[in-house]
Motif scaffolding. Structure first.
Motif, mmCIF file in Angstrom:
data_model
loop_
_atom_site.group_PDB
_atom_site.id
_atom_site.type_symbol
_atom_site.label_atom_id
_atom_site.label_comp_id
_atom_site.label_asym_id
_atom_site.label_seq_id
_atom_site.Cartn_x
_atom_site.Cartn_y
_atom_site.Cartn_z
ATOM 1 N N LEU A 1 0.834 -1.294 -0.099
ATOM 2 C CA LEU A 1 0.024 -0.083 0.036
ATOM 3 C C LEU A 1 0.757 1.151 0.118
ATOM 4 O O LEU A 1 0.405 2.329 -0.621
ATOM 5 N N LYS A 2 2.100 1.322 0.622
ATOM 6 C CA LYS A 2 2.947 2.158 0.719
ATOM 7 C C LYS A 2 3.383 2.694 -0.637
ATOM 8 O O LYS A 2 3.466 3.923 -1.052
ATOM 9 N N GLN A 3 3.839 1.653 -1.485
ATOM 10 C CA GLN A 3 4.372 1.884 -2.655
ATOM 11 C C GLN A 3 3.333 2.338 -3.592
ATOM 12 O O GLN A 3 3.548 3.302 -4.463
ATOM 13 N N GLU A 4 1.994 1.570 -3.484
ATOM 14 C CA GLU A 4 0.960 2.287 -4.247
ATOM 15 C C GLU A 4 0.689 3.565 -3.978
ATOM 16 O O GLU A 4 0.435 4.523 -5.074
ATOM 17 N N LEU A 5 0.818 4.043 -2.770
ATOM 18 C CA LEU A 5 0.646 5.484 -2.465
ATOM 19 C C LEU A 5 1.599 6.539 -3.261
ATOM 20 O O LEU A 5 1.303 7.440 -3.729
ATOM 21 N N GLU A 6 2.684 6.094 -3.227
ATOM 22 C CA GLU A 6 3.974 6.595 -3.501
ATOM 23 C C GLU A 6 3.831 6.686 -4.990
ATOM 24 O O GLU A 6 4.039 7.679 -5.898
ATOM 25 N N LYS A 7 3.627 5.522 -5.758
ATOM 26 C CA LYS A 7 3.320 5.671 -7.307
ATOM 27 C C LYS A 7 2.153 6.628 -7.506
ATOM 28 O O LYS A 7 2.374 7.309 -8.684
ATOM 29 N N GLN A 8 1.216 6.575 -7.021
ATOM 30 C CA GLN A 8 -0.004 7.670 -7.161
ATOM 31 C C GLN A 8 0.653 8.991 -7.034
ATOM 32 O O GLN A 8 0.248 9.878 -8.039
ATOM 33 N N LYS A 9 1.306 9.355 -5.907
ATOM 34 C CA LYS A 9 1.740 10.558 -5.821
ATOM 35 C C LYS A 9 2.917 11.109 -7.143
ATOM 36 O O LYS A 9 2.595 12.211 -7.517
ATOM 37 N N GLU A 10 3.627 10.190 -7.428
ATOM 38 C CA GLU A 10 4.511 10.411 -8.471
ATOM 39 C C GLU A 10 3.578 10.666 -9.786
ATOM 40 O O GLU A 10 4.170 11.621 -10.449
ATOM 41 N N LYS A 11 2.660 9.973 -10.035
ATOM 42 C CA LYS A 11 1.809 10.264 -11.330
ATOM 43 C C LYS A 11 1.384 11.588 -11.258
ATOM 44 O O LYS A 11 1.062 12.282 -12.217
ATOM 45 N N SER A 12 0.602 11.840 -9.944
ATOM 46 C CA SER A 12 0.181 13.159 -9.829
ATOM 47 C C SER A 12 0.764 14.334 -10.173
ATOM 48 O O SER A 12 0.587 15.240 -10.771
ATOM 49 N N LEU A 13 2.119 14.016 -9.548
ATOM 50 C CA LEU A 13 3.419 15.234 -9.712
ATOM 51 C C LEU A 13 3.705 15.299 -11.156
ATOM 52 O O LEU A 13 3.716 16.536 -11.642
ATOM 53 N N THR A 14 3.908 14.118 -11.750
ATOM 54 C CA THR A 14 4.107 14.176 -13.205
ATOM 55 C C THR A 14 3.346 14.859 -13.957
ATOM 56 O O THR A 14 3.490 15.699 -14.887
ATOM 57 N N GLU A 15 1.958 14.778 -13.893
ATOM 58 C CA GLU A 15 0.856 15.399 -14.694
ATOM 59 C C GLU A 15 0.965 16.774 -14.271
ATOM 60 O O GLU A 15 0.718 17.563 -15.285
ATOM 61 N N LYS A 16 1.197 17.355 -13.070
ATOM 62 C CA LYS A 16 1.280 18.681 -12.692
ATOM 63 C C LYS A 16 2.511 19.299 -13.582
ATOM 64 O O LYS A 16 2.247 20.584 -14.315
ATOM 65 N N PHE A 17 3.392 18.617 -13.664
ATOM 66 C CA PHE A 17 4.892 19.162 -14.291
ATOM 67 C C PHE A 17 4.504 19.082 -15.995
ATOM 68 O O PHE A 17 4.959 20.228 -16.476
ATOM 69 N N VAL A 18 3.825 18.044 -16.309
ATOM 70 C CA VAL A 18 3.574 18.175 -17.900
ATOM 71 C C VAL A 18 2.546 19.612 -18.127
ATOM 72 O O VAL A 18 2.931 20.119 -19.193
ATOM 73 N N GLU A 19 1.653 19.795 -17.300
ATOM 74 C CA GLU A 19 0.843 21.033 -17.575
ATOM 75 C C GLU A 19 1.712 22.231 -17.204
ATOM 76 O O GLU A 19 1.779 23.282 -18.134
ATOM 77 N N LYS A 20 2.770 22.297 -16.388
ATOM 78 C CA LYS A 20 3.397 23.391 -16.263
ATOM 79 C C LYS A 20 4.549 23.895 -17.336
ATOM 80 O O LYS A 20 4.890 24.908 -17.505
ATOM 81 N N PHE A 21 5.107 22.420 -18.072
ATOM 82 C CA PHE A 21 6.316 22.735 -18.773
ATOM 83 C C PHE A 21 5.895 22.792 -20.246
ATOM 84 O O PHE A 21 6.791 22.671 -21.205
ATOM 85 N N LYS A 22 4.416 22.603 -20.592
ATOM 86 C CA LYS A 22 4.076 22.068 -21.982
ATOM 87 C C LYS A 22 4.182 23.574 -22.879
ATOM 88 O O LYS A 22 4.458 23.438 -24.143
ATOM 89 N N THR A 23 4.582 24.598 -22.335
ATOM 90 C CA THR A 23 4.675 25.755 -23.109
ATOM 91 C C THR A 23 5.986 26.161 -23.252
ATOM 92 O O THR A 23 6.516 27.133 -23.992
ATOM 93 N N LYS A 24 7.010 25.203 -22.767
ATOM 94 C CA LYS A 24 8.503 25.660 -22.791
ATOM 95 C C LYS A 24 8.907 25.206 -23.973
ATOM 96 O O LYS A 24 8.456 24.487 -24.843
#
Length: 241
Positions: free
Chosen positions: A185-208
């Motif tokens: 469950l800890k790994q699942e939570l970390e995986k979900q957190k990583e996915k969420s952060l990645t999606e945020k960075f995609v949105e942030k950097f797509k105009t670079k």
């Protein structure tokens, strides 16, 4: 804790109750639908019964398949768990074996995808087969058992084995050749957190610009792994386009 578990009809009763609700719901909704559409008066005839039967079979097909699969695997299985004495006794097809809990090599719960809501709060709908699940239990000597919750209802209890891992699936049919990695469950939570952060960075950097993106890739050690992953996704999408 000392408990002995064997095949029981608790889960079958739950499925039966859900089906009663389903049939009652259809019987109530159909006349209302006819009334609102202002079509001819609703009549409970043979055609309607046939249509309901088709819906009923489609609705239950996953349950029939999984339940039969579990019953076939566990119909002659009994398990006794004694955490006070660190022991697990398993009887399968008349063969009785005794193990210590510390002899467990791998413990994996295969649960319905609905139960992943505990991790990501994705508000998935509970399906009629969501409560069907099984426990993949392997010991150091190579003995392996697939224990469904027709025997042990482990969905809402704390795992008796530390570091029990989880797989969340749409169709919880026992797959003995499944090699996909399960996670704690800890790994699942970390995986979900990583996915969420990645999606945020995609949105942030797509105009670079491409130059800025390549600068990040050429200096990966200076950035978070989620940032690098996001840049790789953006560049990959541009190449595809």
């Amino acid at each position: 804790m000392k408990k002995t578990f064997e095949h029981n009809n608790k889960l079958l009763k739950i499925l039966l109750r859900e089906n009663i609700y389903f049939v009652i719901g259809l019987t109530i909704i159909a006349p209302i639908y006819y009334y609102l559409k202002k079509v001819e008066q609703f009549v409970l005839d043979f055609l309607f019964v046939k249509i309901m039967s088709v819906f009923f079979l489609i609705y239950n097909l996953p349950n029939f398949i999984i339940y039969f699969n579990y019953y076939k695997e566990n119909k002659n299985t009994k398990i006794k768990i004694d955490t006070e004495n660190n022991s697990i006794g398993i009887v399968k097809n008349g063969v009785s074996k005794q193990y210590e809990i510390t002899e467990i090599k791998s413990s994996i719960y295969h649960l319905g995808i609905y139960y992943k809501n505990r991790i990501d709060n994705a508000m998935r709908w509970k399906m009629i087969n969501s409560d069907l699940a099984y426990w993949d239990l392997e010991f150091n000597n190579g003995d392996r058992y697939y224990i469904s919750n027709l025997i042990v209802d482990f969905l809402h209890d704390e795992p008796i084995v530390e570091n029990t891992k989880y797989r969340f699936r749409m169709f919880q049919y026992i797959n003995k050749s499944d090699s996909k990695e399960a996670l704690t469950l800890k790994q699942e939570l970390e995986k979900q957190k990583e996915k969420s952060l990645t999606e945020k960075f995609v949105e942030k950097f797509k105009t670079k610009s491409e130059t800025e993106l390549n600068e990040i890739l050429n200096n990966k050690s200076k950035y978070q792994k989620e940032t690098v992953k996001a840049v790789e996704i953006i560049i990959g999408n541009k190449n595809v386009g």
